[in-house]
Design a protein around this motif. Structure first.
Motif, PDB file in Angstrom:
ATOM      1  N   THR A  79       6.125  -4.194  -0.619  1.00 22.96           N
ATOM      2  CA  THR A  79       5.973  -3.065  -1.554  1.00 22.96           C
ATOM      3  C   THR A  79       7.050  -3.119  -2.643  1.00 22.96           C
ATOM      4  OG1 THR A  79       5.229  -1.804   0.355  1.00 22.96           O
ATOM      5  CG2 THR A  79       5.667  -0.567  -1.658  1.00 22.96           C
ATOM      6  N   LYS A 102       3.309  -5.937  -4.605  1.00 21.85           N
ATOM      7  CA  LYS A 102       2.145  -5.108  -4.327  1.00 21.85           C
ATOM      8  C   LYS A 102       2.485  -3.640  -4.554  1.00 21.85           C
ATOM      9  CE  LYS A 102       2.660  -4.425   0.673  1.00 21.85           C
ATOM     10  NZ  LYS A 102       2.735  -2.974   0.882  1.00 21.85           N
ATOM     11  N   GLY A 103       1.457  -2.874  -4.900  1.00 21.40           N
ATOM     12  CA  GLY A 103       1.613  -1.428  -5.053  1.00 21.40           C
ATOM     13  C   GLY A 103       2.056  -0.982  -6.437  1.00 21.40           C
ATOM     14  N   THR A 124      -2.487  -9.832  -3.266  1.00 20.41           N
ATOM     15  CA  THR A 124      -3.181  -9.020  -2.258  1.00 20.41           C
ATOM     16  C   THR A 124      -2.301  -8.805  -1.029  1.00 20.41           C
ATOM     17  OG1 THR A 124      -5.248  -9.956  -3.037  1.00 20.41           O
ATOM     18  CG2 THR A 124      -5.317  -8.779  -0.952  1.00 20.41           C
ATOM     19  N   ILE A 163      -3.385 -10.729  -9.907  1.00 21.53           N
ATOM     20  CA  ILE A 163      -4.077  -9.989 -10.961  1.00 21.53           C
ATOM     21  C   ILE A 163      -3.022  -9.161 -11.718  1.00 21.53           C
ATOM     22  CG2 ILE A 163      -4.784  -8.346  -9.164  1.00 21.53           C
ATOM     23  CD1 ILE A 163      -7.197  -7.655 -10.813  1.00 21.53           C
ATOM     24  N   LEU A 173      -2.405  -0.306 -14.557  1.00 24.10           N
ATOM     25  CA  LEU A 173      -3.557   0.089 -13.744  1.00 24.10           C
ATOM     26  C   LEU A 173      -3.144   1.170 -12.746  1.00 24.10           C
ATOM     27  CD1 LEU A 173      -6.558  -0.505 -12.853  1.00 24.10           C
ATOM     28  CD2 LEU A 173      -5.624  -2.148 -11.232  1.00 24.10           C
ATOM     29  N   ILE A 177      -5.012   4.762 -12.082  1.00 27.00           N
ATOM     30  CA  ILE A 177      -5.613   5.162 -10.797  1.00 27.00           C
ATOM     31  C   ILE A 177      -4.937   6.427 -10.267  1.00 27.00           C
ATOM     32  CG2 ILE A 177      -6.036   4.448  -8.380  1.00 27.00           C
ATOM     33  CD1 ILE A 177      -7.733   2.876 -10.418  1.00 27.00           C
TER      34      ILE A 177
ATOM     35  N   PRO B  41     -11.863  -5.656  -9.258  1.00 24.84           N
ATOM     36  CA  PRO B  41     -10.649  -6.043  -8.527  1.00 24.84           C
ATOM     37  C   PRO B  41     -10.737  -5.675  -7.048  1.00 24.84           C
ATOM     38  CG  PRO B  41     -10.056  -4.969 -10.590  1.00 24.84           C
ATOM     39  CD  PRO B  41     -11.547  -4.828 -10.444  1.00 24.84           C
ATOM     40  N   ALA B  45     -10.191  -8.131  -3.916  1.00 32.89           N
ATOM     41  CA  ALA B  45      -9.136  -7.902  -2.920  1.00 32.89           C
ATOM     42  C   ALA B  45      -9.697  -8.005  -1.503  1.00 32.89           C
ATOM     43  CB  ALA B  45      -8.495  -6.533  -3.134  1.00 32.89           C
ATOM     44  N   GLN B 182      -0.941   6.236  -2.649  1.00 30.19           N
ATOM     45  CA  GLN B 182      -1.679   5.331  -3.558  1.00 30.19           C
ATOM     46  C   GLN B 182      -1.932   3.991  -2.842  1.00 30.19           C
ATOM     47  OE1 GLN B 182      -2.909   5.963  -6.956  1.00 30.19           O
ATOM     48  NE2 GLN B 182      -2.679   8.036  -6.175  1.00 30.19           N
ATOM     49  N   GLY B 183      -1.584   2.860  -3.486  1.00 27.88           N
ATOM     50  CA  GLY B 183      -1.810   1.579  -2.812  1.00 27.88           C
ATOM     51  C   GLY B 183      -0.585   1.071  -2.065  1.00 27.88           C
ATOM     52  N   GLN B 184       0.512   1.859  -2.080  1.00 20.82           N
ATOM     53  CA  GLN B 184       1.814   1.359  -1.568  1.00 20.82           C
ATOM     54  C   GLN B 184       1.800   0.941  -0.100  1.00 20.82           C
ATOM     55  OE1 GLN B 184       4.165   1.183  -3.794  1.00 20.82           O
ATOM     56  NE2 GLN B 184       3.710   2.727  -5.338  1.00 20.82           N
ATOM     57  N   GLY B 185       0.956   1.571   0.699  1.00 18.41           N
ATOM     58  CA  GLY B 185       0.962   1.271   2.137  1.00 18.41           C
ATOM     59  C   GLY B 185      -0.115   0.268   2.518  1.00 18.41           C
ATOM     60  N   CYS B 186      -0.528  -0.578   1.569  1.00 14.15           N
ATOM     61  CA  CYS B 186      -1.620  -1.532   1.782  1.00 14.15           C
ATOM     62  C   CYS B 186      -2.922  -0.822   2.156  1.00 14.15           C
ATOM     63  CB  CYS B 186      -1.252  -2.613   2.791  1.00 14.15           C
ATOM     64  SG  CYS B 186      -0.521  -4.030   1.971  1.00 14.15           S
ATOM     65  N   ILE B 239      -8.860   5.637  -4.759  1.00 16.28           N
ATOM     66  CA  ILE B 239      -7.660   4.786  -4.850  1.00 16.28           C
ATOM     67  C   ILE B 239      -8.009   3.325  -4.564  1.00 16.28           C
ATOM     68  CG2 ILE B 239      -5.383   4.341  -3.795  1.00 16.28           C
ATOM     69  CD1 ILE B 239      -5.268   7.485  -3.389  1.00 16.28           C
ATOM     70  N   MET B 242      -5.535  -1.746  -2.177  1.00 17.03           N
ATOM     71  CA  MET B 242      -4.330  -2.082  -2.954  1.00 17.03           C
ATOM     72  C   MET B 242      -4.046  -1.077  -4.068  1.00 17.03           C
ATOM     73  SD  MET B 242      -3.118  -4.733  -1.592  1.00 17.03           S
ATOM     74  CE  MET B 242      -3.864  -4.586   0.012  1.00 17.03           C
ATOM     75  N   GLY B 243      -4.840   0.026  -4.126  1.00 18.02           N
ATOM     76  CA  GLY B 243      -4.686   0.967  -5.237  1.00 18.02           C
ATOM     77  C   GLY B 243      -5.307   0.456  -6.519  1.00 18.02           C
ATOM     78  N   PHE B 244      -6.254  -0.471  -6.397  1.00 18.15           N
ATOM     79  CA  PHE B 244      -6.932  -1.034  -7.570  1.00 18.15           C
ATOM     80  C   PHE B 244      -8.058  -0.123  -8.077  1.00 18.15           C
ATOM     81  CE2 PHE B 244      -6.148  -5.805  -6.373  1.00 18.15           C
ATOM     82  CZ  PHE B 244      -4.826  -5.655  -6.725  1.00 18.15           C
ATOM     83  N   GLY B 245      -8.340   0.953  -7.339  1.00 18.08           N
ATOM     84  CA  GLY B 245      -9.527   1.748  -7.616  1.00 18.08           C
ATOM     85  C   GLY B 245     -10.669   1.190  -6.790  1.00 18.08           C
TER      86      GLY B 245
END
Lengths: 190, 292
Positions: A79, A102-103, A124, A163, A173, A177, B41, B45, B182-186, B239, B242-245
């Motif tokens: 992270t 990531k994140g 990823t 990406i 991005l 989001i 995305p 992922a 968000q995507g922080q925790g995978c 979300i 990865m938080g990519f949407g």
């Protein structure tokens, strides 16, 4: 798919936009929590030539030694937001052209990407075995005394997939989001 | 129980837990992958993740480089000797670390020293639970640090969230925690919740929910309905992986409860990353069975 050879230059990095799928080729350097604190507080000279024009990978890999040579077992991203206090200074001081993690990261790093010409590459999270396949050689390790997850690993990569989620023109991005999900959240809890 | 082979069996349990994603989780990831738009995305992922999970399984490589904290839940025949078991666990952890099934993950917070063997104060965490059966059941959870960081504990009432001491208040806490993560925790995560308890028992109770299968049914009908509502609404947040949407923000929601003190009303949330690593080893007589 866009190919970026490392080390790279400002022009190549400025051409990238959020959403671009990129393959990285060349030498990258891992750095996470202890390494970032060290880079900013100790400002070691030996890292400067290594980091100039390349990218830092937020990663604490699993490594093993086979016949006196290190190899990556699995190595996905960690992270990135934990490095937010340091990253803008690292970009400025060392001339790195990108961060892999990531994140996503925050405003301070996003501004540094704009000011100095750098981007954030999202790898990823958890795809540790697949990402390690693109790490073809461990060239060096520095500050191993930080422990294997925290050391600087200098790695040659081939077609490392990522990406762009923060670019050098203020695009993020993650901010997009966050804002969209906040709107949904507000409706749900009303 | 024969303690002589236990260490070897435990190394295999650690290897299995670290390198093989449980089938219920893998199936949920495949369903999520199919639902995403071509070329997005999010779809990319999920594809990368599923490929990586396959490689891990085939080559016996850890699913994630962060092999996390080792949390053990051990059911043992009442009256058994436990000290040799604890010893075997520690030496199995040392061995599994040497064989790269685990990353050296225990760090002294004051000196910064990493002993390199995953052992230390509070590491591993072992819960021994007696039962009346003659067999043993070892449940192992490898809980990653990135997802642990986005876990949360709320104290109700919460003025900022406008959350009171009821299920509606709990609902607001869970939504807030997943939004904040968000995507922080995978993401997509598995959201494990405990309503009530104390600060420490609540968090332990939330983590215990991680042992449940994604497709199980909560025996408490009120909580079962609540889990389904949370699952549906959390996935509206958009979300994505990865938080990519994307369409899948969580893979599952599991909720338990504990009696609380009149003065306290805690909502404890453990966020488990998509790379949920849990497995079970049962020992009965000479028979050893591994499952996940």
């Amino acid at each position: 798919m866009i190919n970026i050879n490392l080390p790279t230059d400002e022009k190549a990095i400025r051409s990238l936009k959020i959403g671009d799928e990129v393959h990285l080729n060349g030498v990258i350097v891992t750095a996470r929590d202890a390494a970032h604190k060290y880079m900013v507080t100790e400002m070691p000279d030996d890292l400067k030539p290594l980091l100039k024009g390349t990218v830092i990978y937020h990663c604490g890999p699993i490594v093993r030694k086979v016949d006196e040579k290190w190899e990556m077992v699995v190595a996905g991203p960690t992270t990135s937001i934990r490095e937010e206090p340091y990253e803008a200074d690292v970009i400025k001081m060392y001339g790195v052209r990108g961060i892999i993690g990531k994140g996503g990261m925050g405003r301070k790093t996003l501004h540094a990407c704009e000011d100095y010409g750098a981007v954030y590459f999202h790898a990823t999270g958890g795809a540790a075995a697949k990402l390690a396949e693109s790490m073809i050689e461990v060239l060096d390790v520095k500050k191993l005394e930080f422990g294997t997850p925290e050391a600087f690993w200098v790695i040659r990569v081939r077609d490392f997939p990522c990406i762009v989620t923060m670019d050098s023109h203020g695009g993020s991005l993650h901010e997009k989001i966050d804002a969209e999900s906040k709107k949904v959240l507000e409706k749900l809890v009303k | 129980m024969k303690y002589s082979k236990l260490e070897e069996n435990l190394v295999e349990l650690i290897r299995f837990t670290s390198t093989v994603l449980p089938p219920d989780v893998e199936n949920a990831m495949k369903t999520a992958w199919r639902r995403e738009l071509k070329g997005s995305p999010a779809k990319g992922a999920f594809k990368t993740i599923l490929e990586s999970v396959d490689i891990s399984n085939l080559c016996s490589l850890p699913v994630c480089q962060d092999t996390g904290a080792l949390v053990w839940y051990i059911h043992y025949p009442d009256g058994s000797e436990l000290i040799p078991v604890e010893k075997a666990i520690k030496s199995a952890i040392r061995k599994a670390t040497d064989e790269s099934y685990l990353r050296p993950n225990s760090v002294d917070p004051v000196t910064g020293e990493n002993p390199g063997n995953n052992l230390g104060n509070g590491s591993p965490t072992i819960h021994f639970i007696p039962w009346k059966k003659k067999s043993w059941e070892f449940n192992l959870l490898l809980k990653g640090g990135g997802s642990e960081n986005v876990g949360a504990q709320y104290r109700l009432p919460d003025v900022a969230l406008n959350a009171g001491r009821d299920l509606d208040g709990v609902y607001k806490c869970v939504l807030d925690a997943v939004y904040q993560a968000q995507g922080q925790g995978c993401a997509p995560g598995i959201i494990c919740v405990c309503i009530g308890g104390s600060r420490d028992s609540g968090m332990a109770g939330a983590k215990l929910q991680a042992l449940r299968k994604l497709d199980d049914t909560n025996p408490d009908t009120v909580l079962d309905k609540f889990e389904k509502k949370l699952f549906r609404d959390l996935n509206k947040l958009g979300i994505g992986p990865m938080g990519f949407g994307g369409k899948t923000t969580v893979l599952g929601v599991k909720v338990g409860k504990q009696h609380r003190l009149p003065a306290s009303y805690f909502v404890s949330i453990a966020y488990v990353c998509w790379a949920m690593r849990r497995a079970t080893m049962t020992l009965s007589g000479d028979r050893v069975k591994y499952s996940n």
